[in-house]
Write a protein that holds these residues in place. Structure first.
Motif, PDB file in Angstrom:
ATOM      1  N   ARG A 127      -0.889  41.200   6.252  1.00 30.68           N
ATOM      2  CA  ARG A 127      -0.038  40.026   6.445  1.00 30.68           C
ATOM      3  C   ARG A 127       0.802  40.204   7.706  1.00 30.68           C
ATOM      4  NH1 ARG A 127       3.273  38.330   1.305  1.00 30.68           N
ATOM      5  NH2 ARG A 127       3.705  36.667   2.779  1.00 30.68           N
ATOM      6  N   LEU A 128       0.829  39.160   8.492  1.00 28.73           N
ATOM      7  CA  LEU A 128       1.619  39.210   9.721  1.00 28.73           C
ATOM      8  C   LEU A 128       3.093  39.041   9.392  1.00 28.73           C
ATOM      9  CD1 LEU A 128      -0.646  37.022  12.037  1.00 28.73           C
ATOM     10  CD2 LEU A 128      -0.594  39.506  11.829  1.00 28.73           C
ATOM     11  N   SER A 129       3.924  39.816  10.016  1.00 27.04           N
ATOM     12  CA  SER A 129       5.365  39.731   9.786  1.00 27.04           C
ATOM     13  C   SER A 129       6.047  39.263  11.060  1.00 27.04           C
ATOM     14  CB  SER A 129       5.919  41.095   9.355  1.00 27.04           C
ATOM     15  OG  SER A 129       5.628  42.073  10.322  1.00 27.04           O
ATOM     16  N   ARG A 130       6.881  38.270  10.906  1.00 31.44           N
ATOM     17  CA  ARG A 130       7.628  37.754  12.057  1.00 31.44           C
ATOM     18  C   ARG A 130       8.607  38.810  12.547  1.00 31.44           C
ATOM     19  NH1 ARG A 130      10.324  32.148  10.853  1.00 31.44           N
ATOM     20  NH2 ARG A 130      11.186  32.790  12.846  1.00 31.44           N
ATOM     21  N   ASP A 182       4.543  37.144  16.360  1.00 33.28           N
ATOM     22  CA  ASP A 182       4.057  36.472  15.143  1.00 33.28           C
ATOM     23  C   ASP A 182       5.004  35.374  14.681  1.00 33.28           C
ATOM     24  OD1 ASP A 182       1.898  38.214  15.143  1.00 33.28           O
ATOM     25  OD2 ASP A 182       2.941  39.695  13.914  1.00 33.28           O
ATOM     26  N   GLY A 183       5.483  34.576  15.625  1.00 31.04           N
ATOM     27  CA  GLY A 183       6.342  33.444  15.280  1.00 31.04           C
ATOM     28  C   GLY A 183       7.816  33.738  15.266  1.00 31.04           C
ATOM     29  N   GLY A 184       8.188  34.981  15.561  1.00 35.14           N
ATOM     30  CA  GLY A 184       9.612  35.298  15.644  1.00 35.14           C
ATOM     31  C   GLY A 184      10.243  34.693  16.888  1.00 35.14           C
ATOM     32  N   ASP A 185      11.508  34.984  17.096  1.00 35.34           N
ATOM     33  CA  ASP A 185      12.236  34.413  18.234  1.00 35.34           C
ATOM     34  C   ASP A 185      12.374  35.444  19.353  1.00 35.34           C
ATOM     35  OD1 ASP A 185      12.532  32.108  16.755  1.00 35.34           O
ATOM     36  OD2 ASP A 185      14.505  32.686  15.970  1.00 35.34           O
ATOM     37  N   LEU A 186      12.494  34.926  20.560  1.00 32.69           N
ATOM     38  CA  LEU A 186      12.720  35.764  21.742  1.00 32.69           C
ATOM     39  C   LEU A 186      14.144  35.533  22.225  1.00 32.69           C
ATOM     40  CD1 LEU A 186      11.852  37.534  24.176  1.00 32.69           C
ATOM     41  CD2 LEU A 186      11.015  35.444  25.256  1.00 32.69           C
ATOM     42  N   TYR A 187      14.886  36.611  22.407  1.00 40.00           N
ATOM     43  CA  TYR A 187      16.256  36.530  22.896  1.00 40.00           C
ATOM     44  C   TYR A 187      16.299  37.091  24.321  1.00 40.00           C
ATOM     45  CZ  TYR A 187      17.798  35.435  18.173  1.00 40.00           C
ATOM     46  OH  TYR A 187      17.989  34.827  16.957  1.00 40.00           O
TER      47      TYR A 187
END
Length: 301
Positions: A127-130, A182-187
Motif C-alpha cells: 500500500r502506498l503511503s502519503r 504518493d499524493g503528499g504535500d510539498l513544502y
C-alpha cells in the motif's frame, strides 16, 4: 531516494575549504550570475539560485556538518550499490538458479510420477503511503518581493511552475498540495539571497548611498535606488557622512499590507581624480573657505 547535490562543486571549493574561502567563492559567483547582470538569462538565474542554496548550507557550521554527513552517506550507499550489483551479476547465473530452485521447491515428490509445478501466488502490492516532503528554494530579493509565476527545479529532477505570493521572507514555507510523495504535500522553504545593496531589517530596508562633497555641502535632489525602482530624495544642506535619512513606505511589506521604510545612510566620498579645472576650483574654495572642522580641537592646547 533523492540525490545529494554537491555544494562544494557548485561553489568550486574543496571539502576542507575555510569559511573565508567559501564566502569569497560565493561573492565572486554571485556577482557573475546575478540577475541584474544577466537579465532574461534563465540559465544564469538557475545558477544564481544554486549558488545561494550552496552558500546557505556551507556558510552555517551546523548545516555544513549535517550536510557533510549526508554527503558521506550518499557516497557510501553508491559504493555499496555498485558492489552489490557486481556480486549479484558476477557469474551471470544467479537469477536463473533462483528461478529453477523456486520451481523445484514446489514439486510433489510423494510418488515417482512428476506433477506440474505449483506456483505460489504473487504477494499483494504494498500500500502506498502519503508522505510530505520539503525542498529549499533560493530567490533574489526582488523576486521574493514581487512574487508571480516561478519555475522551480527539484532535487528529484521534477520541474514545476508555481504561483509565488509577493512579499516572501527568509525562512517562509509555501505548501504545494499533492506535489509530495504518493499524493503528499510539498513544502518549499524560502531562502532570500543576500543583496549587494539592500539589507532587510524587519520591515525596513537599509542601504548605504555615496554622495559627493558638493552634494553634501549644498544639498538638493539625488536619485536613490529602492526595491520599487529609482526615486528622488532631497538631501539637506550640510549633511554629515554616516547620517541616515528615511524614505517612508519604501520598505518591505508585512503580513497585513503595511510597509516599512527605507533607511538611507549617506557616505561622503571624495573624488580620486580631478580635471585641471576641478583642481583649480577646489583650490580656490580652500583659499576662500572659513570653516575649520578642527577649530574645537585646537582649543584644548
Amino acid at each position: 531516494m533523492q540525490q545529494v547535490r554537491n555544494y562544494y562543486e557548485i561553489l568550486g571549493v574543496p571539502r576542507n575549504a575555510s569559511n573565508d574561502d567559501i564566502k569569497k567563492a560565493f561573492r565572486k559567483l554571485a556577482r557573475q550570475y546575478h540577475p541584474d547582470v544577466n537579465p532574461d538569462d534563465k540559465a544564469a538565474e538557475e545558477k544564481f539560485k544554486d549558488i545561494n542554496e550552496a552558500y546557505d548550507t556551507l556558510s552555517d557550521d551546523q548545516k555544513r556538518s549535517e550536510y557533510n554527513r549526508s554527503l558521506l552517506g550518499a557516497s557510501r550507499r553508491k559504493t555499496t550499490k555498485a558492489r552489490d550489483q557486481v556480486t549479484a551479476n558476477g557469474n551471470g547465473t544467479s537469477s536463473d538458479y533462483r528461478q529453477e530452485f523456486d520451481l523445484w521447491k514446489f514439486k510433489d515428490f510423494s510418488n515417482t510420477s512428476t506433477k506440474r509445478a505449483k506456483v505460489a501466488p504473487a504477494p499483494p502490492p504494498p500500500r502506498l503511503s502519503r508522505r510530505d516532503v520539503e525542498a529549499r528554494l533560493t530567490l533574489p530579493l526582488e523576486r521574493a518581493y514581487q512574487g508571480g509565476r516561478q519555475r522551480i527545479r527539484l532535487e528529484d529532477g521534477r520541474s514545476l511552475e508555481v504561483d509565488m505570493p509577493s512579499g516572501m521572507i527568509d525562512g517562509q514555507k509555501i505548501r504545494l498540495k499533492g506535489q509530495g510523495i504518493d499524493g503528499g504535500d510539498l513544502y518549499l522553504k524560502i531562502t532570500v539571497a543576500l543583496h549587494p545593496l539592500f539589507k532587510v531589517q524587519d520591515l525596513d530596508i537599509f542601504c548605504q548611498i555615496p554622495v559627493t562633497p558638493s552634494e553634501a555641502t549644498l544639498g538638493g535632489l539625488i536619485e536613490i535606488p529602492t526595491i520599487d525602482g529609482l526615486v528622488k530624495m532631497n538631501v539637506p544642506k550640510g549633511i554629515k557622512s554616516g547620517q541616515r535619512l528615511r524614505l517612508a513606505n519604501k520598505g518591505y511589506p508585512g503580513s497585513e499590507g503595511k510597509r516599512g521604510d527605507q533607511l538611507v545612510e549617506l557616505q561622503i566620498v571624495s573624488p580620486q581624480q580631478l580635471s585641471d579645472e576641478e583642481q583649480a576650483l577646489y583650490q580656490k574654495i580652500r583659499e576662500m573657505e572659513t570653516f575649520n572642522p578642527r577649530q574645537q580641537l585646537l582649543s584644548y592646547f
